[in-house]
Structures are given as structure tokens and as C-alpha cells.
Design a protein around this motif. Structure first.
Motif, PDB file in Angstrom:
ATOM      1  N   ILE A 172       0.863  -1.189   0.000  1.00  0.00           N
ATOM      2  CA  ILE A 172       0.000   0.000   0.000  1.00  0.00           C
ATOM      3  C   ILE A 172       0.897   1.235   0.000  1.00  0.00           C
ATOM      4  N   ALA A 173       0.627   2.149  -0.908  1.00  0.00           N
ATOM      5  CA  ALA A 173       1.340   3.430  -0.914  1.00  0.00           C
ATOM      6  C   ALA A 173       0.354   4.487  -0.450  1.00  0.00           C
ATOM      7  N   LEU A 174       0.817   5.360   0.456  1.00  0.00           N
ATOM      8  CA  LEU A 174      -0.095   6.376   1.013  1.00  0.00           C
ATOM      9  C   LEU A 174       0.497   7.767   0.876  1.00  0.00           C
ATOM     10  N   THR A 175      -0.354   8.712   0.575  1.00  0.00           N
ATOM     11  CA  THR A 175       0.105  10.103   0.530  1.00  0.00           C
ATOM     12  C   THR A 175      -1.045  11.069   0.775  1.00  0.00           C
ATOM     13  N   ALA A 176      -0.689  12.251   1.226  1.00  0.00           N
ATOM     14  CA  ALA A 176      -1.684  13.318   1.398  1.00  0.00           C
ATOM     15  C   ALA A 176      -1.513  14.373   0.309  1.00  0.00           C
ATOM     16  N   THR A 177      -0.690  14.068  -0.689  1.00  0.00           N
ATOM     17  CA  THR A 177      -0.501  15.016  -1.786  1.00  0.00           C
ATOM     18  C   THR A 177      -1.580  14.769  -2.828  1.00  0.00           C
ATOM     19  N   ALA A 178      -2.220  15.864  -3.218  1.00  0.00           N
ATOM     20  CA  ALA A 178      -3.462  15.677  -3.953  1.00  0.00           C
ATOM     21  C   ALA A 178      -3.324  15.636  -5.466  1.00  0.00           C
ATOM     22  N   ASP A 179      -2.223  16.148  -6.015  1.00  0.00           N
ATOM     23  CA  ASP A 179      -2.331  16.353  -7.462  1.00  0.00           C
ATOM     24  C   ASP A 179      -2.082  15.098  -8.300  1.00  0.00           C
ATOM     25  N   ARG A 180      -2.703  15.134  -9.460  1.00  0.00           N
ATOM     26  CA  ARG A 180      -2.779  14.000 -10.350  1.00  0.00           C
ATOM     27  C   ARG A 180      -1.405  13.525 -10.827  1.00  0.00           C
ATOM     28  N   ARG A 181      -0.565  14.483 -11.078  1.00  0.00           N
ATOM     29  CA  ARG A 181       0.741  14.164 -11.617  1.00  0.00           C
ATOM     30  C   ARG A 181       1.561  13.337 -10.624  1.00  0.00           C
ATOM     31  N   THR A 182       1.521  13.740  -9.364  1.00  0.00           N
ATOM     32  CA  THR A 182       2.234  12.991  -8.332  1.00  0.00           C
ATOM     33  C   THR A 182       1.659  11.587  -8.205  1.00  0.00           C
ATOM     34  N   ARG A 183       0.342  11.506  -8.269  1.00  0.00           N
ATOM     35  CA  ARG A 183      -0.308  10.209  -8.163  1.00  0.00           C
ATOM     36  C   ARG A 183       0.210   9.263  -9.247  1.00  0.00           C
ATOM     37  N   GLN A 184       0.293   9.801 -10.462  1.00  0.00           N
ATOM     38  CA  GLN A 184       0.755   8.995 -11.584  1.00  0.00           C
ATOM     39  C   GLN A 184       2.203   8.546 -11.372  1.00  0.00           C
ATOM     40  N   GLU A 185       3.000   9.479 -10.908  1.00  0.00           N
ATOM     41  CA  GLU A 185       4.398   9.150 -10.659  1.00  0.00           C
ATOM     42  C   GLU A 185       4.560   8.058  -9.619  1.00  0.00           C
ATOM     43  N   ILE A 186       3.746   8.124  -8.587  1.00  0.00           N
ATOM     44  CA  ILE A 186       3.819   7.097  -7.546  1.00  0.00           C
ATOM     45  C   ILE A 186       3.506   5.738  -8.159  1.00  0.00           C
ATOM     46  N   ALA A 187       2.401   5.687  -8.913  1.00  0.00           N
ATOM     47  CA  ALA A 187       1.992   4.421  -9.503  1.00  0.00           C
ATOM     48  C   ALA A 187       3.084   3.856 -10.410  1.00  0.00           C
ATOM     49  N   GLU A 188       3.694   4.733 -11.197  1.00  0.00           N
ATOM     50  CA  GLU A 188       4.721   4.259 -12.119  1.00  0.00           C
ATOM     51  C   GLU A 188       5.984   3.821 -11.398  1.00  0.00           C
ATOM     52  N   GLN A 189       6.481   4.708 -10.561  1.00  0.00           N
ATOM     53  CA  GLN A 189       7.757   4.431  -9.897  1.00  0.00           C
ATOM     54  C   GLN A 189       7.690   3.216  -8.986  1.00  0.00           C
ATOM     55  N   LEU A 190       6.557   3.019  -8.368  1.00  0.00           N
ATOM     56  CA  LEU A 190       6.467   1.916  -7.417  1.00  0.00           C
ATOM     57  C   LEU A 190       5.835   0.673  -8.049  1.00  0.00           C
ATOM     58  N   GLU A 191       5.622   0.736  -9.340  1.00  0.00           N
ATOM     59  CA  GLU A 191       4.960  -0.364 -10.045  1.00  0.00           C
ATOM     60  C   GLU A 191       3.644  -0.731  -9.366  1.00  0.00           C
ATOM     61  N   LEU A 192       2.842   0.264  -9.221  1.00  0.00           N
ATOM     62  CA  LEU A 192       1.527   0.052  -8.604  1.00  0.00           C
ATOM     63  C   LEU A 192       0.403   0.350  -9.597  1.00  0.00           C
ATOM     64  N   GLN A 193       0.712   0.221 -10.887  1.00  0.00           N
ATOM     65  CA  GLN A 193      -0.307   0.567 -11.881  1.00  0.00           C
ATOM     66  C   GLN A 193      -1.579  -0.253 -11.728  1.00  0.00           C
ATOM     67  N   ARG A 194      -1.413  -1.460 -11.226  1.00  0.00           N
ATOM     68  CA  ARG A 194      -2.612  -2.295 -11.109  1.00  0.00           C
ATOM     69  C   ARG A 194      -3.250  -2.251  -9.722  1.00  0.00           C
ATOM     70  N   ALA A 195      -2.702  -1.416  -8.880  1.00  0.00           N
ATOM     71  CA  ALA A 195      -3.260  -1.320  -7.519  1.00  0.00           C
ATOM     72  C   ALA A 195      -4.639  -0.680  -7.564  1.00  0.00           C
ATOM     73  N   ARG A 196      -5.474  -1.017  -6.596  1.00  0.00           N
ATOM     74  CA  ARG A 196      -6.751  -0.282  -6.479  1.00  0.00           C
ATOM     75  C   ARG A 196      -6.444   1.086  -5.904  1.00  0.00           C
ATOM     76  N   THR A 197      -6.981   2.102  -6.557  1.00  0.00           N
ATOM     77  CA  THR A 197      -6.685   3.455  -6.104  1.00  0.00           C
ATOM     78  C   THR A 197      -7.877   4.025  -5.346  1.00  0.00           C
ATOM     79  N   PHE A 198      -7.608   4.594  -4.200  1.00  0.00           N
ATOM     80  CA  PHE A 198      -8.662   5.219  -3.408  1.00  0.00           C
ATOM     81  C   PHE A 198      -8.335   6.693  -3.247  1.00  0.00           C
ATOM     82  N   VAL A 199      -9.216   7.532  -3.742  1.00  0.00           N
ATOM     83  CA  VAL A 199      -8.994   8.968  -3.581  1.00  0.00           C
ATOM     84  C   VAL A 199     -10.086   9.513  -2.681  1.00  0.00           C
ATOM     85  N   ASN A 200      -9.695   9.937  -1.498  1.00  0.00           N
ATOM     86  CA  ASN A 200     -10.671  10.502  -0.577  1.00  0.00           C
ATOM     87  C   ASN A 200     -10.870  11.974  -0.874  1.00  0.00           C
ATOM     88  N   SER A 201     -11.947  12.503  -0.376  1.00  0.00           N
ATOM     89  CA  SER A 201     -12.120  13.943  -0.484  1.00  0.00           C
ATOM     90  C   SER A 201     -10.988  14.622   0.274  1.00  0.00           C
TER      91      SER A 201
END
Ligand code: ADP
Ligand code: ZN
Length: 613
Positions: A172-201
Motif C-alpha cells: 500500500i502506498a499512502l500520501t496526502a498530496t493531492a495532485d494527479r501528476r504525483t499520483r501517476q508518478e507514484i503508480a509508475e515508480q512503485l509499479e503500482l499501476q494495477r493497484a486499487r486506487t482510493f482517492v478521498n475527499s
């Protein structure tokens, strides 16, 4: 008691909470079942439970990767309080302590183990982990993989090794940073492209946003502080080290306990100040942005900015450190024209390439847009992060006392032509002198008393002109010179105003903030409740000192407040208080009950009878 078997039971019995928040339940379920997760949640959203509970549900030890070595001790202390077997491995331990923890790991005696990324990546640790079977990997502060962010850690980019070496272990990767670009980078760098993504308000409804641009910043801050938070802990952000030192001294002189924190202080002093902030009640930390990442203190009641943050992202992140416990908290800011000038010069003076500078300017403009806004701040803030809030929030300055606006078209034209007639070579103070017809020597020397704009602005007070100039700069009608003299220049954008083709309505500066309409929970306590609350806090402080842990590790403020309101009579009733799980009930329940018993609620007796007896 049988050992808990499902997530709700753990939540209830170990943590003493009655229900999951947001998407916690789904995240826990996914992870417990062996799936990968990418979770985006605001600060205070409750990220830790998302991996702590699955770690307890699954066989083996949950491995938590965090860059914040300084906070591991507190996190582990807090878990141990709940009878959860947690430990950390980092450079603060001596070799024999390390060996002992590795031994515990091998014997499967740990539920959770916290590691810094550089420690995890050593061959020694990786081999060790291969000998046990980790329950899961939790990568906290996952935005540290992003090169664009300000918390970049190069080791984070190597964490994809986890996927390669432990393909069966859920992550599980967790962050409080909201922007889309960072989210994408996390998924790519950590090879989490297939992870279920949960975006809270990303809304933090308990935080009240106030952005004030009045002059006499210190007075206004002091007024806010004494009115709203006379005894609370908070963080004050300033742009420069010098200002940090000044404000901190000034607060102390005026009877508030404050400590400075900036990169110019020795590491040892910084860490001492941070520790004191975490452990003592009601301390104020005055800091540059160097302070704050991962500050877990749940009862920070206010975050005040005495300078303009450089972007909405930074503002959101810094203000997010207030009110993690969900109780009312304030994000208060005061800024002025000088901030805009300074930040623009900063950007200009960096060696970064043009594209970077352009982005930085855009970000600053977005921040200024938020400042000069006359509608709901929260709606704008959330919209910036791609989220929409259908109604105005009712809990920001603009909602609570809608700003008055005035037709500034005529005044603006005067101001702009004054800039033009003086050849775009002068700063605000000089321009105001010309407009208000102050005939001093400098003006005479420059022959500016002969200008058509000399003295045409007497209808406004100099401070009103100052506000207007700030707004014109914020809105991009004027620009400051980049050489650092503060001279104002016309921009493309102001032409239509100069030509009289556009009108401009601007917010009027409120003279003083009104007293807030709803109060923070602490001040909501009636005078008969306060002594008990204070007594409970004293008891908590005493226990926390004995164990050398921060007070909130024993109980949160919100838990104490609930005790005051509910007045539990026995252990069974005590168990219903939020934040009192089985273990804390056993350890502290009776102590707190006794204290509550000693503070009888005041009965409504006849005053005559009372005084006559
Ligand atoms: P984050 O890491 O997302 O900033 P934390 O995990 O520190 O947030 O949680 C913030 C606070 O909320 C903590 O004090 C935590 O104990 C509390 N909390 C988390 N989940 C719940 C819940 N379901 N019910 C009540 N309190 C919760
Ligand atoms: Zn609002």
C-alpha cells in the motif's frame, strides 16, 4: 477476551473507535485479501489504520517504510499503548538493540516494523525480510518518489524492488498530496499501476480558512491569537529565518511560549524544539517551511501564515497540519504586497530554467487568486485540486462575513496612470505620495509635483491606496520589477482598464476580524466543566511524563472532551468513549474515572439554600 478476528473488532477493541472513516474499510479489506492499494487521503484522514489493521489481520509482520525517523519512536509508543507489538529499526538504535529487534522479527513476535527506506534497501535487511514472510509493505509519504515535489527522496525510487523481490506480498502506498501528476508518478515508480486506487475527499471541514490582508500584521495576528487560541498549540510560518527569530521572541515577550525552528539552527536544537512541541501543551512553534512534514501532533489548533505561501499546494499542505484530530482548528493568514514582491524575486533569482519559472509564477498567481477571492475559499481550494463542493462551506472568512466590494475602476485608473507618468520606475510608497499630493523633496527633485496625477487621489487614505496597489499586483494588472527595487510596471492585462473599457470591483479590507460565531470545542466548555477538563489534562500530562511519551499518545483532547461531556460512571461506560480501547481502559480507565468522580457536576440547587447552609 478472544483475539480479534475481523477489522471492525480490531478497530473497536484495540483502537477504541466505533466506525471506519471514509474508505478505510474498503482499503483494509483489499489489503487484507492480498491486493495492492494506492491511497490518497488528506492529512488527518486516518491513513495509519489502513495498514495497521491489515497487518494485524494477516500472518507475519507488516513492514512500514517511512522517511521520518524522528517520528518512529512516537508511532511505536502509540501502538505499544494499544498492546500492538511494534518496533522500528533506524540509525538511532545501537547494534545490540538492532539485533534484538531483528531477532523478534525472525521469531514472528512483531505486528509492525518501521523502517527508513535506506535501511530497507540494504542487502542485509532484504535478506532478513526474505527469511520471514512480511504481512504487507506500507509505503508512507509515497509522494517522496516524485522528483517534482519538495520532499523528493532518491531511495524512494528504488522501492519498486519490493515488487520484484516479494511479488506475493501486498503493498500500500499512502500520501496526502493531492495532485494527479504525483499520483501517476507514484503508480509508475512503485509499479503500482494495477493497484486499487482510493482517492478521498481532500476537504478538511473542521479547518476554518481565513486570509487577511490588513496592515499591521502583528497586531492582527495577536488579536486572532488571543481571541481564538489563548492557550492552544499552533504553528506559525514565516518566510525568513530572521522573521522566525523575531516573531518567536516577540511571542515570548508577550507571554506566550514559542520556539523557533529553521534550517539555520543546529540539528540538535531543531530536534529538541520539535520534541518539546510534541510533548508539551500549548506551545507555539515559529518556523520556516523547513518544519512540519509528517508532524503527527493531532491537537495543533491553528496554523498561521505571516507570509504568503508560494503555491496553493504549499498552503494546503501547511494548513493541513492543523486539527488532525477532527476538532475545530484555524488556518489563518496575513500577507501584504511585500510578500508578492519577495516571492516574485525569489522565482526570478533561481537558476532554474524558464519553464520552471513559468510554472512557479503560475502557482504564485493561483495562490494570489485564492487570497483576493470574494467567494467561498474552500470551494476554490477544492476546485484547485479537481474536486467540487456544491455549496459554500460556511466555515471560511468569506462565508462567515461576506466581504464588501467597491467599484475601484476610477481609483485604479488613477493608480495606473500615476505608474505610467512616473515612468514605471517607482515603488508603492512613492506612488502613494504622488497620488495624495505629498510634496516632499524627492518629488520636487523629480518634478513630479507638476504631473497631472499629482494629488488626484486625496479621496483615499494612503492605507487604502496601499491595499489597492496590492490587489492590482495580485490580480496581475501591475508587475514588480525583477531587479528587486520594488518598482511597479504596467502589464498587458491592465490596458483595457487604462483605456476605460473595463470596470473593476475589489474587496474592501475589513478593519478587524469579527469574533467567530461558533467557538472551538475547548472554549465551548461551560465554566463548570472547565476544572474537570483541566484536571484530566493534568492527569494525562503526569502519565505521559512518567512514560516519556507525548500526552496525545495517552489520550487525545477529543477523548478528554468526551469524558467531560459524558461523565462515565464506571468502566463499562468508559469503554464507550471514543479512543478508549480495551488496553487503555485497563491501564487508565480507573484513574480517569476516579478523577471524574471527584468533580461532581454542579447541581442546580437553590442559591439561598446553598449560601445558608
Ligand atoms: P493521517 O496519517 O492520515 O494524517 P492518522 O492516521 O494519523 O492520519 O489519523 C488521524 C487521527 O484520526 C489519528 O489520531 C487517528 O487515531 C484518528 N482516527 C483514524 N481513524 C479513525 C476512525 N475510524 N475513528 C476515529 N478516529 C480515527
Ligand atoms: Zn466558505
Amino acid at each position: 477476551m478472544q483475539s480479534p478476528v475481523n477489522a471492525e473488532q480490531i478497530l473497536n477493541e484495540k483502537f477504541g473507535y466505533s466506525a471506519f472513516r471514509n474508505q478505510q474499510a474498503e482499503i483494509i479489506e483489499t489489503l487484507a485479501a492480498g491486493g495492492d492499494v494506492l491511497a490518497l487521503m488528506p492529512t488527518g484522514g486516518g491513513k495509519s489504520l489502513c495498514y495497521q489493521i491489515p497487518a494485524l489481520l494477516r500472518a507475519g509482520t507488516g513492514i512500514v517504510i517511512s522517511p521520518l525517523i524522528a517520528l518512529m519512536q512516537d508511532q511505536v509508543d502509540a501502538l505499544n499503548q494499544l498492546d500492538i507489538r511494534a518496533a522500528f529499526l533506524n540509525s538511532t538504535l545501537d547494534p545490540s538493540q538492532q539485533q534484538q529487534i531483528e531477532q523478534q522479527l525472525l521469531l514472528n513476535e512483531l505486528d509492525l516494523l518501521y523502517l527508513a527506506p535506506e535501511r530497507l534497501l540494504t542487502e542485509h535487511t532484504l535478506t532478513l525480510l526474505q527469511r520471514v514472510k512480511p504481512a504487507l509493505f506500507a509505503i508512507d509519504e509515497a509522494h517522496c518518489v516524485s522528483q517534482w515535489g519538495h520532499d523528493f527522496r532518491k531511495e524512494y525510487q528504488q522501492l519498486s524492488i519490493l515488487h520484484q523481490r516479494f511479488p506475493q506480498v501486498p503493498r500500500i502506498a499512502l500520501t496526502a498530496t493531492a495532485d494527479r501528476r504525483t499520483r501517476q508518478e507514484i503508480a509508475e515508480q512503485l509499479e503500482l499501476q494495477r493497484a486499487r486506487t482510493f482517492v478521498n475527499s481532500f476537504d478538511r471541514p473542521n479547518i476554518r480558512y481565513t486570509i487577511d490582508a490588513g496592515q499591521n500584521s502583528r497586531d492582527r495576528f495577536w488579536h486572532f491569537l488571543q481571541q481564538e487560541h489563548p492557550e492552544d498549540a499552533g504553528i506559525v510560518y514565516c518566510l525568513s529565518r530572521r522573521k522566525v527569530e523575531e516573531i518567536s521572541e516577540w511571542l515570548n515577550r508577550n507571554g506566550r511560549s514559542a520556539l523557533p525552528y529553521h534550517a539555520g539552527l543546529p540539528a540538535e536544537t531543531r530536534s529538541r524544539h520539535q520534541q518539546r512541541f510534541l510533548r508539551e501543551d500549548g506551545l507555539i512553534i515559529v518556523a520556516t517551511i523547513a518544519f512540519g512534514m509528517g508532524i503527527d501532533k493531532p491537537d495543533v489548533r491553528f496554523v498561521a501564515h505571516l507570509n504568503l505561501p508560494k503555491s496553493v499546494e504549499a498552503y494546503y499542505q501547511e494548513t493541513g497540519r492543523a486539527g488532525r484530530d477532527g476538532q475545530p482548528a484555524d488556518a489563518w493568514m496575513n500577507y501584504g504586497l511585500q510578500d508578492v514582491i519577495t516571492l516574485r524575486q525569489f522565482i526570478h533569482a533561481t537558476d532554474a530554467d524558464e519553464q520552471y519559472k513559468r510554472i512557479a509564477h503560475h502557482k504564485l498567481e493561483a495562490m494570489l487568486g485564492l487570497c483576493e477571492l470574494t467567494s467561498c475559499r474552500r470551494q476554490a481550494l477544492l476546485a484547485y485540486f479537481g474536486e467540487s463542493l456544491s455549496q459554500p462551506c460556511g466555515n471560511c472568512d468569506n462565508c462567515l462575513s461576506p466581504p464588501q466590494t467597491w467599484d475601484a475602476t476610477e481609483a485604479t485608473r488613477k493608480a495606473l496612470s500615476c505608474v505610467y507618468r512616473t515612468n514605471q520606475r517607482f515603488g508603492v510608497s512613492y506612488l502613494i505620495d504622488v497620488l495624495t499630493g505629498k510634496a516632499d523633496e524627492r518629488i520636487h527633485r523629480n518634478q513630479h509635483h507638476r504631473l497631472s496625477t499629482f494629488g488626484i487621489g486625496k479621496e483615499l487614505h494612503p492605507s487604502q491606496w496601499r491595499t489597492l496597489f496590492r490587489q492590482l499586483v495580485s490580480l496581475g494588472h501591475l508587475d514588480t520589477d525583477l531587479e528587486g527595487h520594488g518598482a511597479l510596471r504596467l502589464t498587458q492585462k491592465c490596458r483595457s482598464l487604462l483605456r476605460g473599457e473595463a470596470t473593476l470591483h475589489l474587496r474592501l479590507q475589513p478593519r478587524r476580524e469579527k469574533k467567530r460565531k461558533t467557538e472551538t470545542s475547548r472554549t465551548q466548555l461551560s465554566s463548570s466543566q472547565k476544572p474537570l477538563y483541566e484536571a484530566l489534562r493534568q492527569l494525562r500530562l503526569q502519565i505521559s511524563k512518567q512514560q516519556s511519551v507525548p500526552p496525545y499518545v495517552i489520550f487525545h483532547d477529543s477523548t478528554l472532551l468526551e469524558m467531560v461531556e459524558q461523565r462515565p460512571l464506571d468502566l463499562q461506560q468508559m469503554r464507550f468513549i471514543t479512543g478508549v480501547g480495551e488496553r487503555k481502559l485497563a491501564l487508565y480507565g480507573q484513574l480517569f474515572l476516579d478523577l471524574i468522580g471527584q468533580h461532581k457536576p454542579l447541581e442546580r440547587t437553590d442559591p439561598v439554600l446553598q449560601s445558608g447552609s
